[in-house]
Design a protein around this motif. Structure first.
Motif, PDB file in Angstrom:
ATOM      1  N   LEU A  93     -23.725  11.157 -16.437  1.00  0.00           N
ATOM      2  CA  LEU A  93     -24.848  10.814 -17.315  1.00  0.00           C
ATOM      3  C   LEU A  93     -24.453   9.728 -18.301  1.00  0.00           C
ATOM      4  CD1 LEU A  93     -27.778  11.592 -18.155  1.00  0.00           C
ATOM      5  CD2 LEU A  93     -26.744  13.179 -19.790  1.00  0.00           C
ATOM      6  N   ILE A  94     -23.192   9.733 -18.700  1.00  0.00           N
ATOM      7  CA  ILE A  94     -22.728   8.708 -19.631  1.00  0.00           C
ATOM      8  C   ILE A  94     -22.336   7.435 -18.890  1.00  0.00           C
ATOM      9  CG2 ILE A  94     -20.934   8.150 -21.318  1.00  0.00           C
ATOM     10  CD1 ILE A  94     -20.813  11.098 -22.020  1.00  0.00           C
ATOM     11  N   ASP A 226     -25.164  17.247 -34.603  1.00  0.00           N
ATOM     12  CA  ASP A 226     -24.793  15.828 -34.695  1.00  0.00           C
ATOM     13  C   ASP A 226     -25.503  15.000 -33.628  1.00  0.00           C
ATOM     14  OD1 ASP A 226     -23.176  16.395 -36.776  1.00  0.00           O
ATOM     15  OD2 ASP A 226     -21.285  16.197 -35.707  1.00  0.00           O
ATOM     16  N   ALA A 227     -25.518  15.513 -32.394  1.00  0.00           N
ATOM     17  CA  ALA A 227     -26.134  14.761 -31.303  1.00  0.00           C
ATOM     18  C   ALA A 227     -27.624  14.557 -31.550  1.00  0.00           C
ATOM     19  CB  ALA A 227     -25.903  15.489 -29.979  1.00  0.00           C
ATOM     20  N   VAL A 228     -28.297  15.577 -32.051  1.00  0.00           N
ATOM     21  CA  VAL A 228     -29.738  15.459 -32.291  1.00  0.00           C
ATOM     22  C   VAL A 228     -30.013  14.458 -33.410  1.00  0.00           C
ATOM     23  CG1 VAL A 228     -31.762  16.697 -33.118  1.00  0.00           C
ATOM     24  CG2 VAL A 228     -30.288  17.735 -31.397  1.00  0.00           C
ATOM     25  N   LEU A 229     -29.299  14.555 -34.521  1.00  0.00           N
ATOM     26  CA  LEU A 229     -29.564  13.677 -35.662  1.00  0.00           C
ATOM     27  C   LEU A 229     -29.221  12.222 -35.343  1.00  0.00           C
ATOM     28  CD1 LEU A 229     -28.290  15.916 -38.621  1.00  0.00           C
ATOM     29  CD2 LEU A 229     -30.641  15.504 -37.885  1.00  0.00           C
ATOM     30  N   ILE A 230     -28.048  12.003 -34.758  1.00  0.00           N
ATOM     31  CA  ILE A 230     -27.659  10.631 -34.431  1.00  0.00           C
ATOM     32  C   ILE A 230     -28.529  10.080 -33.302  1.00  0.00           C
ATOM     33  CG2 ILE A 230     -25.787   9.204 -33.521  1.00  0.00           C
ATOM     34  CD1 ILE A 230     -23.833  10.953 -35.022  1.00  0.00           C
ATOM     35  N   GLY A 231     -28.825  10.910 -32.301  1.00  0.00           N
ATOM     36  CA  GLY A 231     -29.713  10.462 -31.228  1.00  0.00           C
ATOM     37  C   GLY A 231     -31.098  10.111 -31.732  1.00  0.00           C
ATOM     38  N   LEU A 232     -31.600  10.881 -32.703  1.00  0.00           N
ATOM     39  CA  LEU A 232     -32.912  10.572 -33.287  1.00  0.00           C
ATOM     40  C   LEU A 232     -32.883   9.230 -34.002  1.00  0.00           C
ATOM     41  CD1 LEU A 232     -35.786  11.572 -33.831  1.00  0.00           C
ATOM     42  CD2 LEU A 232     -34.924  12.689 -35.903  1.00  0.00           C
ATOM     43  N   GLY A 233     -31.804   8.959 -34.744  1.00  0.00           N
ATOM     44  CA  GLY A 233     -31.695   7.666 -35.415  1.00  0.00           C
ATOM     45  C   GLY A 233     -31.626   6.514 -34.428  1.00  0.00           C
ATOM     46  N   LEU A 234     -30.873   6.691 -33.350  1.00  0.00           N
ATOM     47  CA  LEU A 234     -30.798   5.640 -32.329  1.00  0.00           C
ATOM     48  C   LEU A 234     -32.140   5.429 -31.638  1.00  0.00           C
ATOM     49  CD1 LEU A 234     -27.371   6.592 -30.681  1.00  0.00           C
ATOM     50  CD2 LEU A 234     -27.798   4.773 -32.331  1.00  0.00           C
ATOM     51  N   TRP A 235     -32.882   6.523 -31.398  1.00  0.00           N
ATOM     52  CA  TRP A 235     -34.184   6.396 -30.745  1.00  0.00           C
ATOM     53  C   TRP A 235     -35.192   5.682 -31.647  1.00  0.00           C
ATOM     54  CZ3 TRP A 235     -38.901   8.951 -31.971  1.00  0.00           C
ATOM     55  CH2 TRP A 235     -39.915   8.776 -31.012  1.00  0.00           C
ATOM     56  N   LEU A 243     -29.581   8.685 -24.703  1.00  0.00           N
ATOM     57  CA  LEU A 243     -29.148   9.967 -24.159  1.00  0.00           C
ATOM     58  C   LEU A 243     -27.643  10.017 -23.899  1.00  0.00           C
ATOM     59  CD1 LEU A 243     -29.922  12.764 -23.202  1.00  0.00           C
ATOM     60  CD2 LEU A 243     -30.457  11.800 -20.948  1.00  0.00           C
ATOM     61  N   PRO A 244     -27.043   9.013 -23.250  1.00  0.00           N
ATOM     62  CA  PRO A 244     -25.573   9.053 -23.097  1.00  0.00           C
ATOM     63  C   PRO A 244     -24.837   9.079 -24.428  1.00  0.00           C
ATOM     64  CG  PRO A 244     -26.527   7.466 -21.591  1.00  0.00           C
ATOM     65  CD  PRO A 244     -27.625   7.887 -22.498  1.00  0.00           C
ATOM     66  N   LEU A 245     -25.340   8.345 -25.416  1.00  0.00           N
ATOM     67  CA  LEU A 245     -24.675   8.346 -26.718  1.00  0.00           C
ATOM     68  C   LEU A 245     -24.791   9.709 -27.398  1.00  0.00           C
ATOM     69  CD1 LEU A 245     -25.680   4.834 -28.107  1.00  0.00           C
ATOM     70  CD2 LEU A 245     -23.436   5.579 -27.305  1.00  0.00           C
ATOM     71  N   ALA A 246     -25.935  10.377 -27.237  1.00  0.00           N
ATOM     72  CA  ALA A 246     -26.092  11.707 -27.806  1.00  0.00           C
ATOM     73  C   ALA A 246     -25.148  12.710 -27.137  1.00  0.00           C
ATOM     74  CB  ALA A 246     -27.546  12.170 -27.675  1.00  0.00           C
ATOM     75  N   LEU A 261     -15.001   9.246 -34.721  1.00  0.00           N
ATOM     76  CA  LEU A 261     -14.797   7.811 -34.860  1.00  0.00           C
ATOM     77  C   LEU A 261     -15.097   7.080 -33.552  1.00  0.00           C
ATOM     78  CD1 LEU A 261     -11.508   7.714 -36.975  1.00  0.00           C
ATOM     79  CD2 LEU A 261     -13.839   7.245 -37.749  1.00  0.00           C
ATOM     80  N   PHE A 262     -14.660   7.649 -32.434  1.00  0.00           N
ATOM     81  CA  PHE A 262     -14.894   7.008 -31.142  1.00  0.00           C
ATOM     82  C   PHE A 262     -16.386   6.952 -30.813  1.00  0.00           C
ATOM     83  CE2 PHE A 262     -15.464   7.533 -26.518  1.00  0.00           C
ATOM     84  CZ  PHE A 262     -14.944   6.315 -26.109  1.00  0.00           C
ATOM     85  N   ALA A 263     -17.078   8.088 -30.962  1.00  0.00           N
ATOM     86  CA  ALA A 263     -18.513   8.110 -30.670  1.00  0.00           C
ATOM     87  C   ALA A 263     -19.276   7.155 -31.589  1.00  0.00           C
ATOM     88  CB  ALA A 263     -19.050   9.536 -30.803  1.00  0.00           C
ATOM     89  N   GLY A 264     -18.913   7.138 -32.868  1.00  0.00           N
ATOM     90  CA  GLY A 264     -19.580   6.232 -33.799  1.00  0.00           C
ATOM     91  C   GLY A 264     -19.333   4.775 -33.472  1.00  0.00           C
ATOM     92  N   LEU A 265     -18.089   4.451 -33.069  1.00  0.00           N
ATOM     93  CA  LEU A 265     -17.773   3.074 -32.718  1.00  0.00           C
ATOM     94  C   LEU A 265     -18.566   2.609 -31.503  1.00  0.00           C
ATOM     95  CD1 LEU A 265     -16.026   0.536 -33.072  1.00  0.00           C
ATOM     96  CD2 LEU A 265     -14.289   1.639 -31.639  1.00  0.00           C
ATOM     97  N   VAL A 266     -18.691   3.469 -30.509  1.00  0.00           N
ATOM     98  CA  VAL A 266     -19.461   3.112 -29.317  1.00  0.00           C
ATOM     99  C   VAL A 266     -20.922   2.880 -29.680  1.00  0.00           C
ATOM    100  CG1 VAL A 266     -20.273   3.941 -27.081  1.00  0.00           C
ATOM    101  CG2 VAL A 266     -17.896   4.290 -27.741  1.00  0.00           C
ATOM    102  N   ALA A 267     -21.488   3.761 -30.490  1.00  0.00           N
ATOM    103  CA  ALA A 267     -22.897   3.615 -30.873  1.00  0.00           C
ATOM    104  C   ALA A 267     -23.132   2.334 -31.662  1.00  0.00           C
ATOM    105  CB  ALA A 267     -23.334   4.832 -31.688  1.00  0.00           C
TER     106      ALA A 267
END
Length: 371
Positions: A93-94, A226-235, A243-246, A261-267
């Motif tokens: 999925l990612i 975390d996935a829901v909040l950050i995914g909502l901001g990206l959406w 979805l892959p970032l979430a 740090l890694f997930a944030g850097l990718v986003a």
């Protein structure tokens, strides 16, 4: 008379302090020896720890299947295979969306570098094209000079990846046996221990198992948050690959510090090359806010409830574990502190004036049996 009595009290206090200090030093010495032994056996201990974490996630489903008539081996095998397929699906999925848009992302990176060069050439920096080219040539020369170091680093990285794969396969095999033979462990342990230990140790093992399960469940809940909040901001910002970032944010929540740090850097990188600098800065702000809320509010509150630890104890444990053993120490600090609290509370119960007899009405921890 009073002076003689006072000196006797002082001598008795000194003897008591000396005895307590000697006992504390002995306990500290034994703890240091135990940690040294664990460090020497880390290649075996680490897969065991990973397998226990995975077992706490998959044991409820295994227990459900066993209660509905599935044989232990079949239930454990089905859950293990399902878990592997789920992880493979998450990786796909990612990876698949990222691979499908790799061309667009690479073009965006090139355009971003070009914009950065144009910005550096203008005010207020006013860096000339020759200076930029000279800096690039200097960087390339340094890279060429450090080829040997890079090869060594790559070899080390390949060894690390191979070690990680071995750990993962060993942890999966251990998880299967834990799920299959776990309920027989506590009765077997009871038969092996003499006297009062046959009562005390199994109770502590069961309570430790429940505490470990509470830790893993709370960590999973924090990851979902975390996935829901950050995914909502990206959406909202219309960043691609939401979805892959979430999913990546959820998975990285189980690896303290570096995972976030890694997930944030990718986003932030994807937002930069697709939406521009402004949206990338907004994404960075969203990630920083969510991570601060997680580390200082959500995680201490949730883990303090599920583990019976105060929020300040959770924060101090993570800080101490990270300073002593880095990422692994941060990952294991909270469950270790919770297990220490379990042992301490049980000792307080047994050393109390009216200590109740230990009882157990739950399934024992899924760990293997050795006959």
């Amino acid at each position: 008379m009073s002076a003689t009595l006072s000196s006797r009290k002082a001598a008795a206090a000194l003897r008591t302090a000396a005895r307590v200090s000697a006992e504390a030093l002995l306990v500290a010495l034994m703890a240091g020896v135990a940690l040294w032994i664990v460090g020497r056996m880390w290649s075996v201990v680490w897969p065991l720890v990973v397998a226990l974490f995975l077992t706490t996630l998959t044991w409820p489903l295994t227990r459900f299947l066993r209660r509905h008539g599935w044989p232990p081996a079949v239930a454990a095998g089905a859950v293990t295979v399902s878990f592997v397929l789920l992880v493979a699906g998450i990786v796909a999925l990612i990876a698949v969306p990222v691979a499908s848009q790799s061309g667009e992302l690479s073009r965006g990176v090139v355009e971003g570098i070009q914009r950065l060069r144009e910005w550096a050439a203008g005010p207020p920096l006013n860096i000339g094209e020759d200076e930029i080219s000279g800096a690039l040539d200097t960087a390339m020369a340094r890279v060429q000079d450090s080829v040997g170091s890079m090869v060594t680093a790559v070899a080390t990285g390949v060894g690390t990846v191979f070690s990680g794969l071995v750990t993962a396969f060993l942890a999966l095999f251990l998880m299967f046996f834990f799920l299959k033979d776990g309920p027989r462990f506590v009765p077997w342990l009871t038969r092996q221990l003499p006297g009062r230990l046959a009562v005390d140790v199994p109770v502590v093992v069961e309570r430790s198992w429940y505490t470990l399960g509470a830790f893993v469940r709370s960590q999973a809940f924090v990851g979902i948050l975390d996935a829901v909040l950050i995914g909502l901001g990206l959406w909202i910002l219309d960043v691609p690959l939401v979805l892959p970032l979430a999913v990546l944010t959820f998975v990285s929540a189980f690896v303290p510090i570096v995972g976030a740090l890694f997930a944030g850097l990718v986003a932030v990188l994807i937002a930069l090359v697709s939406n521009g600098v402004t949206d990338a800065l907004i994404v960075l702000a969203v990630i920083v806010v969510v991570q601060q809320l997680e580390g200082n509010v959500f995680q201490p509150m949730i883990q303090s409830r599920g583990l019976g630890l105060h929020a300040a104890v959770v924060l101090l444990a993570v800080t101490l574990g990270g300073s002593l053993a880095g990422i692994v120490g941060s990952l294991l600090a909270v469950p270790v502190a919770a297990l220490v609290a379990v042992v301490w509370n049980y000792l307080r119960e047994q050393l109390g004036e009216d200590s109740p007899e230990p009882e157990s009405d739950e399934a024992p921890a899924p760990v293997p049996v050795t006959s």
